[in-house]
Design a protein around this motif. Structure first.
Motif, short mmCIF file in Angstrom:
data_model
loop_
_atom_site.label_atom_id
_atom_site.label_comp_id
_atom_site.label_asym_id
_atom_site.label_seq_id
_atom_site.Cartn_x
_atom_site.Cartn_y
_atom_site.Cartn_z
N LYS A 1 18.51 38.70 32.19
CA LYS A 1 17.74 38.39 30.89
C LYS A 1 18.45 36.96 30.46
O LYS A 1 19.51 36.74 30.57
CB LYS A 1 17.88 39.67 29.99
CG LYS A 1 17.36 40.78 30.31
CD LYS A 1 17.59 41.98 29.42
CE LYS A 1 17.15 43.10 29.72
NZ LYS A 1 17.58 44.37 28.75
N PRO A 2 17.24 36.29 29.66
CA PRO A 2 15.98 36.69 29.50
C PRO A 2 14.95 36.22 30.68
O PRO A 2 15.56 35.49 31.82
CB PRO A 2 15.56 35.64 28.43
CG PRO A 2 16.56 34.25 28.67
CD PRO A 2 17.66 35.00 29.19
N PHE A 3 14.03 37.01 30.95
CA PHE A 3 13.07 36.84 32.05
C PHE A 3 11.61 37.02 31.48
O PHE A 3 11.38 37.53 30.33
CB PHE A 3 13.16 37.49 33.31
CG PHE A 3 13.02 38.96 32.91
CD1 PHE A 3 12.16 39.90 32.89
CD2 PHE A 3 14.43 39.73 32.72
CE1 PHE A 3 12.26 41.14 32.51
CE2 PHE A 3 14.35 41.00 32.22
CZ PHE A 3 13.31 41.81 32.15
N VAL A 4 10.52 36.53 32.12
CA VAL A 4 9.18 36.68 31.67
C VAL A 4 8.37 37.84 32.31
O VAL A 4 8.63 38.05 33.64
CB VAL A 4 8.46 35.54 31.99
CG1 VAL A 4 7.02 35.61 31.46
CG2 VAL A 4 8.91 34.24 31.23
N GLU A 5 7.97 39.06 31.53
CA GLU A 5 7.33 40.09 31.82
C GLU A 5 5.76 39.72 31.77
O GLU A 5 5.36 39.48 30.74
CB GLU A 5 7.88 41.18 31.22
CG GLU A 5 7.09 42.48 31.54
CD GLU A 5 7.78 43.66 31.04
OE1 GLU A 5 7.05 44.79 31.24
OE2 GLU A 5 8.27 43.62 29.96
N LYS A 6 5.07 39.73 32.81
CA LYS A 6 3.74 39.68 32.86
C LYS A 6 2.92 40.84 33.13
O LYS A 6 3.29 41.49 34.18
CB LYS A 6 3.40 38.53 33.81
CG LYS A 6 4.24 37.06 33.56
CD LYS A 6 3.76 36.19 34.43
CE LYS A 6 4.60 34.73 34.10
NZ LYS A 6 4.13 33.79 35.11
N PRO A 7 1.92 40.96 32.38
CA PRO A 7 0.69 41.80 32.95
C PRO A 7 -0.02 41.81 34.25
O PRO A 7 0.12 40.64 34.76
CB PRO A 7 -0.14 42.09 31.91
CG PRO A 7 -0.12 40.70 31.35
CD PRO A 7 1.11 39.90 31.53
N VAL A 8 -0.36 42.73 34.79
CA VAL A 8 -1.15 42.67 36.05
C VAL A 8 -2.28 41.93 36.03
O VAL A 8 -2.72 40.95 36.76
CB VAL A 8 -1.60 44.48 36.43
CG1 VAL A 8 -2.41 44.12 37.75
CG2 VAL A 8 -0.16 44.98 37.10
N ASP A 9 -2.91 41.79 34.95
CA ASP A 9 -4.20 41.32 34.79
C ASP A 9 -4.06 39.90 33.84
O ASP A 9 -4.99 39.62 33.37
CB ASP A 9 -5.44 42.08 34.21
CG ASP A 9 -4.83 42.83 32.64
OD1 ASP A 9 -3.87 42.48 32.25
OD2 ASP A 9 -5.80 43.09 31.94
N GLY A 10 -3.02 39.56 33.71
CA GLY A 10 -2.75 38.42 32.96
C GLY A 10 -3.17 36.86 33.59
O GLY A 10 -3.38 36.26 33.25
N LEU B 1 -8.59 37.70 41.05
CA LEU B 1 -7.70 37.13 39.88
C LEU B 1 -7.70 38.04 38.81
O LEU B 1 -6.72 37.79 37.98
CB LEU B 1 -8.58 35.86 39.36
CG LEU B 1 -8.99 34.93 40.43
CD1 LEU B 1 -9.70 33.70 39.70
CD2 LEU B 1 -7.49 34.29 41.00
N HIS B 2 -8.30 39.26 39.02
CA HIS B 2 -8.00 40.09 38.09
C HIS B 2 -6.67 41.00 38.20
O HIS B 2 -6.33 41.79 37.29
CB HIS B 2 -9.12 41.28 37.85
CG HIS B 2 -10.42 40.76 37.62
ND1 HIS B 2 -10.64 40.58 35.92
CD2 HIS B 2 -11.13 40.11 37.98
CE1 HIS B 2 -11.89 39.90 36.07
NE2 HIS B 2 -12.19 39.69 37.26
N ASP B 3 -5.93 40.83 39.34
CA ASP B 3 -4.68 41.49 39.66
C ASP B 3 -3.57 40.51 40.06
O ASP B 3 -3.81 40.07 41.26
CB ASP B 3 -5.04 42.57 40.56
CG ASP B 3 -3.84 43.60 40.62
OD1 ASP B 3 -2.70 43.19 40.88
OD2 ASP B 3 -4.29 44.72 41.04
#
Length: 132
Positions: free
Chosen positions: A123-132, A72-74
């Motif tokens: 665009k627009p789109f959602v950019e998410k971090p790896v650890d989100g 779940l961290h990645d």
């Protein structure tokens, strides 16, 4: 999490011991309450390694396995696992950079879209971090 614990408590056959943040974050595992059964819920900042060490020390029955929670961290690993089992995931692209704003051959950004490996995302789109 609260709903699960409330439902277990409603049976009247279980004593729920909430370890609390102070215990989990500050106390050594040897001083954590001893229990027969453990439910450990992943959340940001949760010391999963400590929970694993506690489980190894006290050997409670694990309602949910601890080791797979590292997944779940990645977000990339989560999507990979979901796809492996044929579970639908949203359309996505991965852009892994060594440094911010690094030039990448497979990534194009324009005013109204980005393109990753030839796949266009308007665009627009959602950019998410790896650890989100």
């Amino acid at each position: 999490m609260g709903q699960i614990l409330d439902r277990l408590k409603a049976f009247g056959e279980f004593e729920i011991i909430h370890f609390g943040d102070k215990v989990i974050l500050e106390e050594p595992i040897e001083s954590w309450p001893i229990c027969d059964c453990l439910i450990a819920f992943y959340s940001s900042g949760y010391p999963l390694e400590k929970a694993e060490a506690y489980a190894a020390l006290r050997k409670p029955f694990l309602v949910n396995e601890l080791e797979p929670q590292h997944l779940l961290h990645d977000r990339r690993k989560v999507y990979e696992r979901l796809e492996m089992y044929g579970i639908p995931v949203p359309r996505y692209a991965l852009v892994n950079r060594e440094e911010p704003y690094q030039e990448l051959d497979f990534f194009i950004e324009e005013e109204d879209y980005i393109e990753v490996h030839g796949n266009r995302f308007w665009k627009p789109f959602v950019e998410k971090p790896v650890d989100g």
